[in-house]
Design a protein around this motif. Structure first.
Motif: not given
Length: 212
Positions: A1-27
């Motif tokens: 369970m601890v390993k599962f929670i650690m995986e949930t909280l770590s290595n998270r990233s996102f990309i913002l995409q606008t309605s026109s299709g433009q994307c930000s860089r990976l954050r």
């Protein structure tokens, strides 16, 4: 369970995409918990379980925190609240959390009509918190005399507009089926009308609104 929670909280990233299709860089996210996860409120509560002791009584639901202090004079109440807010702000800063000062408000609850407009002076980082006569906490308006009049007026307006919408779908020769209308009414009208009903249902304004 601890390993599962650690995986949930770590290595998270996102990309913002606008309605026109433009994307930000990976954050990459280096703090916080996944929004919308059923585990997030529990993990946050675990993180802040050691909130400092305060003279005020604390009420919290996930990251919504309220403190309440009762004192015989305005001066004593302001001094107590300012001291407790200082302790809480120091705790949040130590654990890399940030208080949203813009969303934080102060309010006084009493039955003295003569001092109904008196405002508390509570400061956070030398900035006075906004004073509201009936602040909203967890979706409920809390007025000075606990009559819930303003809250019920808002609920009435919301329910009335949603009932009007349901009526437009309920034509005699056209419109949605009875099953669809029932589900829509439960989702749109009942959910708003019954939210936190045990809190405000004994108010005389609740009976007044129902008669109207």
């Amino acid at each position: 369970m601890v390993k599962f929670i650690m995986e949930t909280l770590s290595n998270r990233s996102f990309i913002l995409q606008t309605s026109s299709g433009q994307c930000s860089r990976l954050r990459r996210l280096k703090n916080g918990v996944p929004q919308g996860s059923v585990l997030s409120p529990m993990l946050f509560n675990v993180y802040i379980h050691d909130l400092p002791d305060t003279a005020s009584r604390k009420y919290g639901y996930a990251d919504d925190l309220a403190i309440k202090l009762s004192r015989p004079t305005w001066k004593a109440m302001e001094e107590g609240l300012n001291e407790d807010m200082g302790s809480l702000v120091a705790y949040l800063q130590r654990w890399r959390l940030q208080l949203s000062v813009g969303k934080s408000v102060a309010a006084a609850y009493h039955l003295s009509t003569r001092e109904a407009r008196r405002e508390l002076e509570v400061r956070v980082n030398n900035k006075c918190l906004e004073v509201q006569q009936a602040p909203k906490y967890l979706g409920v308006r809390l007025d000075r005399t606990s009559s819930f009049k303003q809250h019920l007026e808002e609920v009435k307006a919301k329910v009335t507009s949603r009932v009007a919408l349901i009526r437009r779908l309920a034509g005699t020769t056209w419109g949605a089926s009875a099953k669809t209308l029932r589900i829509s009414t439960q989702a749109l009208v009942f959910s708003a009308a019954e939210y936190c009903a045990p809190v405000w249902s004994r108010s005389p304004h609740a009976r007044k609104s129902s008669r109207e």
